[in-house]
Design a protein around this motif. Structure first.
Motif, PDB file in Angstrom:
ATOM      1  N   THR A   1      -0.096   2.254   9.881  1.00 43.14           N
ATOM      2  CA  THR A   1       0.795   2.632  10.140  1.00 43.14           C
ATOM      3  C   THR A   1       2.251   1.567   9.493  1.00 43.14           C
ATOM      4  N   ARG A   2       3.050   2.127   9.275  1.00 46.25           N
ATOM      5  CA  ARG A   2       4.274   1.454   8.090  1.00 46.25           C
ATOM      6  C   ARG A   2       4.290  -0.359   8.004  1.00 46.25           C
ATOM      7  N   GLU A   3       3.633  -0.654   9.205  1.00 50.15           N
ATOM      8  CA  GLU A   3       3.952  -2.337   9.076  1.00 50.15           C
ATOM      9  C   GLU A   3       2.347  -2.567   8.663  1.00 50.15           C
TER      10      GLU A   3
ATOM     11  N   GLU B   1      -3.184  -6.836   5.202  1.00 53.63           N
ATOM     12  CA  GLU B   1      -4.190  -8.749   6.209  1.00 53.63           C
ATOM     13  C   GLU B   1      -4.040  -8.297   7.500  1.00 53.63           C
ATOM     14  N   LEU B   2      -3.145  -7.425   8.307  1.00 49.85           N
ATOM     15  CA  LEU B   2      -3.410  -6.865   9.314  1.00 49.85           C
ATOM     16  C   LEU B   2      -4.293  -6.140   9.833  1.00 49.85           C
ATOM     17  N   ILE B   3      -5.148  -5.822   9.258  1.00 48.76           N
ATOM     18  CA  ILE B   3      -5.565  -4.771   8.928  1.00 48.76           C
ATOM     19  C   ILE B   3      -7.188  -5.249   9.441  1.00 48.76           C
ATOM     20  N   LYS B   4      -7.766  -5.392  11.081  1.00 52.35           N
ATOM     21  CA  LYS B   4      -8.679  -6.426  11.406  1.00 52.35           C
ATOM     22  C   LYS B   4      -9.237  -5.508  12.153  1.00 52.35           C
ATOM     23  N   GLY B   5     -10.416  -5.593  12.713  1.00 48.92           N
ATOM     24  CA  GLY B   5     -11.190  -5.083  14.100  1.00 48.92           C
ATOM     25  C   GLY B   5     -10.997  -3.816  14.395  1.00 48.92           C
ATOM     26  N   SER B   6     -10.819  -3.009  15.467  1.00 50.38           N
ATOM     27  CA  SER B   6      -9.967  -2.291  16.401  1.00 50.38           C
ATOM     28  C   SER B   6      -9.030  -1.160  15.182  1.00 50.38           C
ATOM     29  N   ARG B   7      -8.154  -1.959  14.910  1.00 50.31           N
ATOM     30  CA  ARG B   7      -7.203  -1.307  13.817  1.00 50.31           C
ATOM     31  C   ARG B   7      -7.867  -0.681  12.759  1.00 50.31           C
ATOM     32  N   ARG B   8      -9.107  -0.909  11.552  1.00 49.43           N
ATOM     33  CA  ARG B   8      -9.855  -0.533  10.539  1.00 49.43           C
ATOM     34  C   ARG B   8     -10.365   0.740  11.800  1.00 49.43           C
ATOM     35  N   LEU B   9     -11.411   0.014  12.870  1.00 48.49           N
ATOM     36  CA  LEU B   9     -11.986   1.250  13.673  1.00 48.49           C
ATOM     37  C   LEU B   9     -10.981   2.804  13.683  1.00 48.49           C
ATOM     38  N   ARG B  10      -9.907   2.263  14.203  1.00 51.09           N
ATOM     39  CA  ARG B  10      -8.769   3.406  14.651  1.00 51.09           C
ATOM     40  C   ARG B  10      -8.434   4.377  12.898  1.00 51.09           C
TER      41      ARG B  10
ATOM     42  N   LEU C   1       0.613  -1.634  -0.147  1.00 48.44           N
ATOM     43  CA  LEU C   1       0.379  -0.461  -0.262  1.00 48.44           C
ATOM     44  C   LEU C   1       1.060   1.216  -0.271  1.00 48.44           C
ATOM     45  N   GLU C   2       2.233   1.597   1.210  1.00 51.27           N
ATOM     46  CA  GLU C   2       3.236   2.454   0.656  1.00 51.27           C
ATOM     47  C   GLU C   2       3.064   2.101  -0.781  1.00 51.27           C
ATOM     48  N   ASP C   3       3.789   1.896  -1.736  1.00 53.06           N
ATOM     49  CA  ASP C   3       4.112   1.590  -3.200  1.00 53.06           C
ATOM     50  C   ASP C   3       2.881   2.196  -3.598  1.00 53.06           C
TER      51      ASP C   3
ATOM     52  N   ASP D   1     -14.162  11.858  -9.646  1.00 50.27           N
ATOM     53  CA  ASP D   1     -14.369  12.168  -8.465  1.00 50.27           C
ATOM     54  C   ASP D   1     -12.442  12.526  -8.010  1.00 50.27           C
ATOM     55  N   GLU D   2     -12.089  13.673  -8.480  1.00 47.21           N
ATOM     56  CA  GLU D   2     -11.013  13.466  -7.469  1.00 47.21           C
ATOM     57  C   GLU D   2     -11.277  13.685  -5.884  1.00 47.21           C
ATOM     58  N   ARG D   3     -11.905  14.064  -5.500  1.00 45.94           N
ATOM     59  CA  ARG D   3     -12.168  13.641  -3.594  1.00 45.94           C
ATOM     60  C   ARG D   3     -11.868  12.334  -3.589  1.00 45.94           C
ATOM     61  N   GLU D   4     -12.635  11.325  -4.347  1.00 50.26           N
ATOM     62  CA  GLU D   4     -12.125   9.731  -4.185  1.00 50.26           C
ATOM     63  C   GLU D   4     -10.345   9.293  -4.053  1.00 50.26           C
ATOM     64  N   MET D   5      -9.955   9.969  -4.888  1.00 52.21           N
ATOM     65  CA  MET D   5      -8.386   9.796  -3.920  1.00 52.21           C
ATOM     66  C   MET D   5      -7.634  10.415  -3.340  1.00 52.21           C
ATOM     67  N   ASP D   6      -8.880  11.388  -2.802  1.00 53.46           N
ATOM     68  CA  ASP D   6      -7.677  11.960  -0.921  1.00 53.46           C
ATOM     69  C   ASP D   6      -8.623  11.041  -0.371  1.00 53.46           C
ATOM     70  N   ARG D   7      -9.810  10.691  -0.699  1.00 48.67           N
ATOM     71  CA  ARG D   7      -9.840   9.904   0.732  1.00 48.67           C
ATOM     72  C   ARG D   7      -9.199   8.600   0.491  1.00 48.67           C
ATOM     73  N   VAL D   8      -8.863   7.904  -0.166  1.00 53.99           N
ATOM     74  CA  VAL D   8      -7.891   6.785  -0.334  1.00 53.99           C
ATOM     75  C   VAL D   8      -6.332   7.087  -0.104  1.00 53.99           C
ATOM     76  N   GLU D   9      -5.628   8.707   0.068  1.00 54.86           N
ATOM     77  CA  GLU D   9      -4.812   8.870   0.669  1.00 54.86           C
ATOM     78  C   GLU D   9      -5.074   9.204   1.700  1.00 54.86           C
ATOM     79  N   ALA D  10      -5.713   9.202   2.547  1.00 52.33           N
ATOM     80  CA  ALA D  10      -6.185   9.731   3.522  1.00 52.33           C
ATOM     81  C   ALA D  10      -6.445   8.349   4.669  1.00 52.33           C
ATOM     82  N   ILE D  11      -7.024   7.591   4.048  1.00 50.44           N
ATOM     83  CA  ILE D  11      -7.045   6.229   4.892  1.00 50.44           C
ATOM     84  C   ILE D  11      -5.436   5.624   4.655  1.00 50.44           C
ATOM     85  N   ILE D  12      -4.633   5.652   3.398  1.00 50.83           N
ATOM     86  CA  ILE D  12      -3.372   4.708   3.686  1.00 50.83           C
ATOM     87  C   ILE D  12      -2.435   5.518   4.570  1.00 50.83           C
ATOM     88  N   LEU D  13      -2.521   6.416   4.556  1.00 51.20           N
ATOM     89  CA  LEU D  13      -1.634   7.972   5.792  1.00 51.20           C
ATOM     90  C   LEU D  13      -1.778   7.758   7.017  1.00 51.20           C
ATOM     91  N   SER D  14      -3.086   6.776   7.267  1.00 55.76           N
ATOM     92  CA  SER D  14      -3.731   6.751   8.447  1.00 55.76           C
ATOM     93  C   SER D  14      -2.580   5.528   9.415  1.00 55.76           C
TER      94      SER D  14
END
Length: 444
Positions: A382-384, A390-399, A330-332, A367-380
């Motif tokens: 952690t690097r890991e 596949e680590l993104i489950k439950g509480s991680r998704r909420l955070r 996702l970083e790439d 919708d250029e704003r959709e790309m803004d949302r995707v960037e915001a999600i990835i930037l939120s």
């Protein structure tokens, strides 16, 4: 740009393509439709008449009447004549063997001349590695000098100004001496405009031309003023004999009458086009590529050039390695997303791809704003998490959802779509064709 004209020409030529054979009446009907489309696009009447007569004569003389599948040849003739109408070959600045090369900018007030001056300075620095100076000789329009100092500074050009109390001819002469002392490759002289063509404006331009002896005189015209822009160009041509045109605000011109008329009326080519408000949205005008875009053939060369500005060879090789080894994270993905966005608005980019022009883009909402949302999600994340989604489950998704201001469902959707994309990449990397039907079922 050219949206209305492009849509009508493409519809007319699609009808021609769809016929097994063509009669003289078919060609005459097509020419009538093309003539109406050009007139509605505010193309000069004489230019329209000459253009359609030339196309009709070429079609009649090409031995395509009654032949099988003649449509493509008609399209080819229309493309060639559109290209010729806009100037044929791409033009460029004439550089002096003894620097600085002097470029005199002319145009009416409100045409975008000062902004075009800064954009040209940035373009010459980027494309030719030129050291550029700019002379502030517009002493009449309020804040014109301040505006040039600001935009000139933003593009890294040296602005030579002496306020608004001195004669513009003296400022131009002084600026040229300074540019020589500073070893500048190019000096761009920004002159005063008026609300209309008048004797005082032309006399001042002639005096500045005498003082600095420019190697290029460029006329800035506002594409959105249609035939008024062509009339202005004709009047300037008679007075100061300019060398080429910078078409400003071309991105806002849905008709295209000025761009299609100015070369035929004045005999002077369009050299550059301003395609947006940002200072880097400025490019060389290519008649052949513009004709392709008008006819829905795309503009692959411009797309490749824009991509090449953002992606270097090492990055491309590293990305290919990651894709082959299924090591794409996702970083790439975020890095690629940012590079694509630097290339320009998505709708504009899609218009450069064959099959995505004109009618195909009608009604499509990018919708250029959709790309803004995707960037915001990835930037939120952690690097890991970016490396191992596949680590993104439950509480991680909420955070992540709270951190990016989106819903948990939107986070889920991005993670799911990225997993599907990696699955396709893995199969392609192994030389297999992915089961697209199965992937589409999974994405529901």
């Amino acid at each position: 740009m050219f949206d209305a004209l492009s849509e009508k020409l493409q519809a007319t030529l699609a009808d021609v393509r769809g016929r097994g054979t063509l009669t003289e009446d078919d060609i005459k009907k097509a020419m009538r439709e093309i003539r109406l489309a050009l007139l509605e696009a505010d193309v000069n009447f004489k230019v329209v008449k000459e253009f359609t007569n030339t196309v009709r004569e070429r079609c009649m003389g090409a031995d395509i009447v009654g032949q099988l599948n003649p449509g493509q040849q008609v399209v080819k003739i229309v493309h060639e004549e559109l290209e010729a109408l806009m100037g044929g070959q791409s033009g460029d600045i004439v550089f002096s063997p003894r620097p600085p090369t002097v470029i005199l900018m002319a145009g009416l007030q409100g045409s975008g001349k000062t902004t075009a001056t800064a954009k040209l300075a940035k373009f010459l620095q980027k494309e030719h590695g030129s050291s550029v100076g700019v002379a502030a000789c517009d002493v009449y329009r309020p804040a014109a000098v301040d505006q040039l100092v600001k935009v000139g500074g933003q593009v890294g050009a040296t602005v030579y100004e002496q306020g608004t109390d001195r004669d513009p001819v003296d400022i131009a002469r002084w600026a040229l001496d300074q540019a020589k002392q500073d070893g500048k490759d190019v000096l761009i002289v920004d002159t005063s405009g008026r609300l209309h063509v008048d004797e005082k404006l032309m006399e001042e331009l002639k005096n500045i031309r005498t003082a600095v002896r420019p190697h290029n005189i460029l006329l800035v015209v506002d594409a959105m003023t249609g035939q008024d822009a062509v009339n202005v160009a004709e009047q300037f041509g008679a007075a100061v004999n300019f060398d080429g045109v910078i078409m400003s605000k071309l991105d806002g011109d849905a008709r295209g009458g000025a761009a299609l008329s100015v070369k035929a009326v004045t005999g002077k080519p369009i050299l550059f086009a301003s395609t947006g408000e940002k200072l880097d949205q400025f490019e060389r005008f290519h008649p052949d590529r513009m004709a392709q875009r008008i006819l829905g053939m795309g503009d692959v060369l411009s797309f490749i050039e824009k991509a090449g500005e953002q992606f270097d060879a090492d990055q491309a090789a590293e990305m290919e390695r990651k894709l082959r080894q299924n090591d794409f994270t996702l970083e790439d993905f975020l890095q690629q997303l940012k590079m694509i966005r630097k290339m320009g608005p998505l709708t504009s980019l899609l218009g450069m791809i064959p099959g995505f022009a004109g009618q195909q883009l009608k009604g499509m909402k990018v919708d250029e704003r959709e790309m803004d949302r995707v960037e915001a999600i990835i930037l939120s994340m952690t690097r890991e998490e970016r490396r191992r989604p596949e680590l993104i489950k439950g509480s991680r998704r909420l955070r992540i959802a709270k951190g990016s201001g989106v819903s948990v469902q939107q986070v889920n959707q991005l993670v799911k779509q990225f997993a599907q994309m990696r699955k396709v990449m893995k199969q392609v990397g192994k030389g297999k064709m992915p089961d697209m039907a199965a992937l589409m079922r999974q994405g529901r």
